[in-house]
Scaffold this active site. Structure first.
Site, short mmCIF file in Angstrom:
data_model
loop_
_atom_site.label_atom_id
_atom_site.label_comp_id
_atom_site.label_asym_id
_atom_site.label_seq_id
_atom_site.Cartn_x
_atom_site.Cartn_y
_atom_site.Cartn_z
N HIS A 70 47.17 41.63 47.45
CA HIS A 70 46.55 42.43 48.38
C HIS A 70 47.63 42.44 49.78
N SER A 93 51.47 45.04 46.41
CA SER A 93 49.81 44.73 46.27
C SER A 93 49.59 44.70 45.03
N SER A 98 44.02 48.45 48.04
CA SER A 98 43.81 47.39 48.94
C SER A 98 44.68 47.23 49.98
N ASP A 147 48.15 37.53 41.87
CA ASP A 147 46.69 37.54 42.13
C ASP A 147 46.23 38.66 40.92
N GLU A 251 46.25 33.24 42.24
CA GLU A 251 44.96 33.12 43.27
C GLU A 251 43.55 33.49 42.73
N ASN A 276 43.17 29.13 42.21
CA ASN A 276 41.65 29.44 42.23
C ASN A 276 40.91 28.32 42.15
N LYS A 281 39.50 26.94 47.56
CA LYS A 281 39.71 28.25 47.25
C LYS A 281 38.32 28.79 46.76
N ASP A 285 36.34 31.14 49.26
CA ASP A 285 36.77 32.53 49.44
C ASP A 285 35.72 33.37 48.58
N ASN A 286 35.66 32.72 47.18
CA ASN A 286 34.78 33.70 46.27
C ASN A 286 33.49 33.80 46.86
N CYS A 290 33.16 36.55 49.98
CA CYS A 290 32.15 37.85 49.28
C CYS A 290 31.16 37.99 50.17
N HIS A 396 37.70 41.39 39.81
CA HIS A 396 39.37 41.56 40.19
C HIS A 396 39.69 43.21 39.50
N HIS A 449 38.63 39.61 52.57
CA HIS A 449 37.94 38.87 53.33
C HIS A 449 38.26 38.43 54.66
N SER A 457 42.33 29.70 51.21
CA SER A 457 43.08 30.18 50.01
C SER A 457 44.66 30.17 50.37
N GLN A 461 47.89 28.27 48.55
CA GLN A 461 49.04 29.03 47.77
C GLN A 461 50.31 28.50 48.37
P1 NAD Z 1 33.02 32.86 37.64
O1 NAD Z 1 33.23 32.76 36.37
O2 NAD Z 1 32.48 31.89 38.72
O3 NAD Z 1 31.62 34.05 37.54
C1 NAD Z 1 31.49 35.19 36.78
C2 NAD Z 1 29.99 35.08 36.30
O4 NAD Z 1 29.63 36.11 35.53
C3 NAD Z 1 29.70 33.91 35.41
O5 NAD Z 1 28.65 33.01 35.90
C4 NAD Z 1 29.33 34.60 33.95
O6 NAD Z 1 28.63 33.74 33.22
C5 NAD Z 1 28.97 35.93 34.36
N1 NAD Z 1 29.11 37.04 33.30
C6 NAD Z 1 29.98 37.32 32.49
N2 NAD Z 1 29.88 38.19 31.73
C7 NAD Z 1 28.71 38.80 32.13
C8 NAD Z 1 27.78 39.97 31.85
N3 NAD Z 1 28.23 40.57 30.86
N4 NAD Z 1 26.77 40.04 32.51
C9 NAD Z 1 26.12 39.04 33.46
N5 NAD Z 1 26.83 37.98 33.91
C10 NAD Z 1 28.19 38.02 33.13
O7 NAD Z 1 34.16 33.90 38.36
P2 NAD Z 1 34.13 34.28 40.17
O8 NAD Z 1 35.00 33.40 40.68
O9 NAD Z 1 32.80 34.59 40.54
O10 NAD Z 1 35.01 35.67 39.81
C11 NAD Z 1 34.57 36.83 39.51
C12 NAD Z 1 35.35 38.06 39.51
O11 NAD Z 1 35.64 38.38 40.97
C13 NAD Z 1 36.87 37.68 38.88
O12 NAD Z 1 37.29 38.79 38.63
C14 NAD Z 1 37.65 37.27 40.18
O13 NAD Z 1 38.89 37.51 40.14
C15 NAD Z 1 37.26 38.29 41.21
N6 NAD Z 1 37.20 37.65 42.79
C16 NAD Z 1 37.24 39.14 43.59
C17 NAD Z 1 37.26 38.55 44.81
C18 NAD Z 1 37.33 39.63 45.95
O14 NAD Z 1 37.70 39.40 46.90
N7 NAD Z 1 37.00 40.80 45.37
C19 NAD Z 1 37.28 37.26 45.30
C20 NAD Z 1 37.02 36.25 44.39
C21 NAD Z 1 37.26 36.36 43.03
N1 RBV Z 2 41.32 38.52 48.59
N2 RBV Z 2 42.32 38.67 49.44
C1 RBV Z 2 41.74 39.29 50.45
N3 RBV Z 2 41.88 39.57 53.09
O1 RBV Z 2 43.53 39.62 51.81
N4 RBV Z 2 40.56 39.39 50.46
C2 RBV Z 2 40.30 38.73 49.13
C3 RBV Z 2 42.59 39.63 51.84
C4 RBV Z 2 41.57 37.78 47.32
C5 RBV Z 2 40.56 36.89 46.89
O2 RBV Z 2 41.15 35.47 47.07
C6 RBV Z 2 40.54 37.24 45.55
O3 RBV Z 2 40.69 35.99 44.82
C7 RBV Z 2 41.37 37.97 45.12
O4 RBV Z 2 41.74 38.92 46.50
C8 RBV Z 2 40.62 39.02 44.03
O5 RBV Z 2 41.98 39.88 43.85
#
Ligand code: NAD
Ligand code: RBV
Length: 526
Positions: A70, A93, A98, A147, A251, A276, A281, A285-286, A290, A396, A449, A457, A461
Site C-alpha cells: 500500500h 501498491s 489503497s 504484501d 507483510e 507477519n 507485527k 498491526d493486525n 485494525c 487482504h 493503520h 511492522s 520489514q
Molecule cells: P487469522 O488467521 O489470525 O484470523 C482469521 C480468522 O478467521 C481465524 O480465526 C479463522 O478461524 C477465521 N475464519 C476462517 N474462515 C472463516 C469463516 N468462514 N467464518 C468465520 N471465521 C472464519 O488472520 P488475521 O491475521 O486476523 O488476518 C485476517 C485477514 O486480514 C488476512 O487476509 C490478512 O492478510 C488481513 N489483514 C488485513 C489488515 C488490514 O490492514 N486491512 C491488517 C492485517 C491483516
Molecule cells: N497496512 N498498511 C497500512 N497505513 O500503510 N495499513 C495497513 C498503512 C498493511 C498491514 O500491515 C496489513 O498486514 C496489510 O496492510 C494488509 O494488506
C-alpha cells in the site's frame, strides 16, 4: 475531482528497456505528502532508529528492492528508510484503492520510481506491479517487500508459464491452432519470426499457455493477460527474475499463507521471511491497527453512528479481535462468527455473542469480514440482509464477499454514492451499502493503520530485508529471531512513555532467562 487522463497503452511495450520513472495521480501533491511524511516520521521511532544506526555503513548499498505494498504515508517512511540504507527502490501498491496520492507524489518527487494511484483498474494494477519489478536496462530486483504476495506471484506464475511454453516448443506441439475460442479476449499473443510474419507455432502455444478460464476472477485474468504480453517481448523475463531474486519479505497473513502453500508444493524457488508472524507485527498491526483503522474507514464512508448498532465481525483472529474490540468501544453490540472452536471460545470469554451469519441476517446493521477466507458473505446472505445493511471487508483480498455475483445479480441497481461507496438495490427493494467494492475498507475508505503501529511492522520489514541480503538462506519460509522481535518493541517504548524493569542477576538465574532476553520461549503465544 480531477480526472486521470493517462493511457498505459503506449508504455506497455517492454522493448523499451528504459522504464518510466513514475506514474502517479498528480505530482503537485508532493508538498502536502512531504508534510505528512514529516509528521509520520515522528511517530515511527523504529524506522528512524534504524536510519541513524545504519546511515553510515549502508548495509543495503546498491541492492535493488521492489516493493508491492500500500503506497501510504507510512510506506513512504519505509521506502525512504530503505533508500537511506543504500537500496535502489521501485514501488507499486498492493491494492487498487489503497494509495494515498500525496504520498506517492512525495516519493516520486524524491526521485524514487513509484507506480501507484488511488483507483487503478486491475489491468493498470498489474502494469504497475511489472513496472516496479523492472529496473533500468530491464533488470529485475534482488529483493522484494511484498504484501499479499502479488509481486512474488507475478514472478512465480510468469516463470511457470514460460517453462510450460518452452516445453511445448521443444515437444513441437502445434495442434492447438484451431482452438480459437481459447484465445484471451483482446489479447495479442503474437511473436514474430525474423521475417516479421506471425510464427504460427508460437502463436498456438501462446493460446494454449495463456488461455483463460471464464470462471477465473478478474484479477487473475488481468495477470494472465499481462504475462502473455510480457512473454511476447521477453520469453525468459520471469525465469531469469526468479533465478536472480535473493528473497522476499512478506507483510500479511494471507501472503504468508500463500508462501507456505508454495513451499509445501515445492514451488518456492527462493527464501522468504514471514514478517507477519513477528509478534510485534501480527499482535500489534493486525489487532491494534485494525482497532483504529476499521472505524476510520466505516465512518469516512458512511458517517454512521456506531453506538447501538448490531455489528457482525466475521472471524476472530488477530484482525477480528481488534475489529470487535473497536466496535464495542463505540457502543456497538457485537456478534462474532468463527469456524475455530478456540477463537469462538475466546470471543465468548471476551463477552461477545458467537453465532452464525445466518442467525444474524434479520438483525445485523454492519458486517465486517476479517477471515482471509473466501465466500464468507455470499450473495444469498446479501439477499436476506436488512435494508441498508453496511457490508465491508478488512481482510487482504476482496473474495471474502461475493462481489462479482452481486454485480451480476439479475435486476440489481447500483448507485455510486461517492468513490468506494456503493448502494446496491435488489429487485425486492431492499438495499445494501458496499464499501470499497469488498476490498480492505481501512485502506480503501480511509488511510490504513496509524504510523506508530506501522513503525513496528516496517521495522520488522527492514530487518528482514537486511537479514535476507546478508545471509545465504535456502528456499523456504523463515521468521526473524525473537531477540530482533523484542528489539523492535524496545525501540517503541520511549514514544509511549513506557519504562522497562530490568531483572536482577539473581532473578535471571532463578527463572533461567538471560537479563537481556530473549524473554519467552518460541511456543509462547502472547
Ligand atoms: P487469522 O488467521 O489470525 O484470523 C482469521 C480468522 O478467521 C481465524 O480465526 C479463522 O478461524 C477465521 N475464519 C476462517 N474462515 C472463516 C469463516 N468462514 N467464518 C468465520 N471465521 C472464519 O488472520 P488475521 O491475521 O486476523 O488476518 C485476517 C485477514 O486480514 C488476512 O487476509 C490478512 O492478510 C488481513 N489483514 C488485513 C489488515 C488490514 O490492514 N486491512 C491488517 C492485517 C491483516
Ligand atoms: N497496512 N498498511 C497500512 N497505513 O500503510 N495499513 C495497513 C498503512 C498493511 C498491514 O500491515 C496489513 O498486514 C496489510 O496492510 C494488509 O494488506
Amino acid at each position: 475531482m480531477k480526472q486521470r487522463t493517462f493511457s498505459i497503452d503506449k508504455y506497455t511495450s517492454l522493448k523499451n528497456k528504459e522504464k518510466m520513472n513514475y506514474k502517479i495521480k498528480d505530482i503537485s501533491l508532493a508538498e502536502w505528502g512531504r508534510q505528512e511524511i514529516d509528521l509520520a516520521e515522528h511517530e515511527m521511532p523504529g524506522l528512524m532508529a534504524i536510519r541513524s544506526k545504519y546511515k553510515q555503513t549502508k548495509p543495503l548499498k546498491g541492492v535493488k528492492i521492489t516493493g508491492s505494498l500500500h503506497m501510504t504515508i507510512q510506506t513512504a517512511v519505509l521506502i525512504e528508510t530503505l533508500v537511506e540504507l543504500g537500496a535502489e527502490v521501485r514501488w507499486a501498491s498492493c491494492n487498487i484503492f489503497s494509495t494515498q496520492d500525496q504520498a506517492a507524489a512525495a516519493i516520486a518527487k524524491a526521485g524514487v520510481p513509484v507506480f501507484a494511484w488511488k483507483g487503478e483498474t486491475l489491468a493498470e494494477y498489474w502494469w504497475c506491479t511489472e513496472q516496479a519489478l523492472t529496473f533500468p536496462g530491464g533488470e529485475t530486483p534482488d529483493l522484494i517487500v511484498d504484501d499479499g504476495g502479488d509481486a512474488t506471484l507475478m514472478i512465480i506464475k510468469g516463470a511457470e508459464l514460460e517453462k510450460k511454453a518452452s516445453e511445448l516448443m521443444k515437444n513441437g506441439k502445434n495442434t492447438v491452432m484451431n482452438d480459437k475460442k481459447d484465445m484471451t479476449k483482446g489479447q495479442k499473443p503474437v511473436m514474430n519470426d525474423e521475417k516479421g510474419k506471425t510464427n504460427a507455432k508460437t502463436d498456438a502455444i501462446n493460446r494454449e499457455i495463456f488461455k483463460i478460464d471464464p470462471q477465473q476472477p478478474e484479477d487473475e485474468v488481468e495477470l494472465i493477460k499481462k504475462l502473455a504480453e510480457t512473454y511476447a517481448n521477453d520469453p525468459q523475463k520471469w525465469t531469469n527474475a526468479s533465478k536472480k531474486l535473493k528473497g522476499v519479505s512478506e507483510e500479511t497473513t494471507t501472503g504468508v499463507h500463500r508462501l507456505y502453500q508454495l513451499a509445501e508444493a515445492n514451488k518456492l524457488p527462493f527464501p522468504a521471511i514471514n514478517v507477519n508472524d513477528s509478534v510485534t507485527k501480527s499482535k500489534f498491526d493486525n489487532t491494534y491497527g485494525c482497532r483504529e483503522s476499521l472505524p476510520d474507514g466505516i465512518k469516512r464512508a458512511t458517517d454512521i453512528m456506531l453506538a447501538g448498532k448490531k455489528v457482525v465481525v466475521l472471524g476472530y483472529g488477530d484482525v477480528g479481535k481488534g475489529c470487535a474490540r473497536s466496535m464495542v468501544g463505540y457502543g456497538a453490540r457485537v456478534t462474532v462468527t468463527e469456524i475455530d472452536p478456540i477463537c469462538a471460545l475466546q470471543a465468548s470469554m471476551e463477552g461477545f455473542a458467537v453465532k452464525t451469519i445466518e442467525d444474524m441476517l434479520p438483525e445485523g446493521d454492519i458486517y465486517v469480514t476479517t477471515t482471509g477466507n473466501k465466500d464468507v458473505i455470499t450473495i444469498e446472505h446479501m439477499e436476506k440482509m436488512k435494508d441498508r445493511s453496511i457490508v465491508c471487508n478488512i481482510g487482504h483480498f476482496d473474495n471474502e464477499i461475493q462481489v462479482e455475483k452481486l454485480l451480476k445479480y439479475p435486476g440489481i441497481k447500483r448507485i455510486n454514492i461517492k468513490p468506494q461507496v456503493d448502494r446496491f438495490i435488489f429487485p425486492d427493494g431492499h438495499s445494501i451499502i458496499l464499501l470499497s467494492e469488498g476490498r480492505l475498507v481501512n485502506l480503501g475508505n480511509a488511510t490504513g493503520h496509524p504510523s506508530f503501529v506501522m513503525s513496528n511492522s516496517f521495522t520488522n520489514q527492514v530487518l528482514a530485508q537486511m537479514e535476507l541480503w546478508n545471509n545465504e538462506y535456502k528456499p523456504g519460509v523463515y521468521r526473524l529471531p525473537k531477540h530482533l522481535d523484542e528489539e523492535v518493541a524496545r525501540l517503541h517504548l520511549a514514544n509511549v512513555g513506557a519504562k522497562l524493569t530490568t531483572m536482577t542477576q539473581e532473578q535471571s538465574e532463578y527463572i533461567g532467562i538471560p537479563v537481556e532476553g530473549p524473554y519467552k520461549p518460541e511456543h509462547y503465544r502472547y
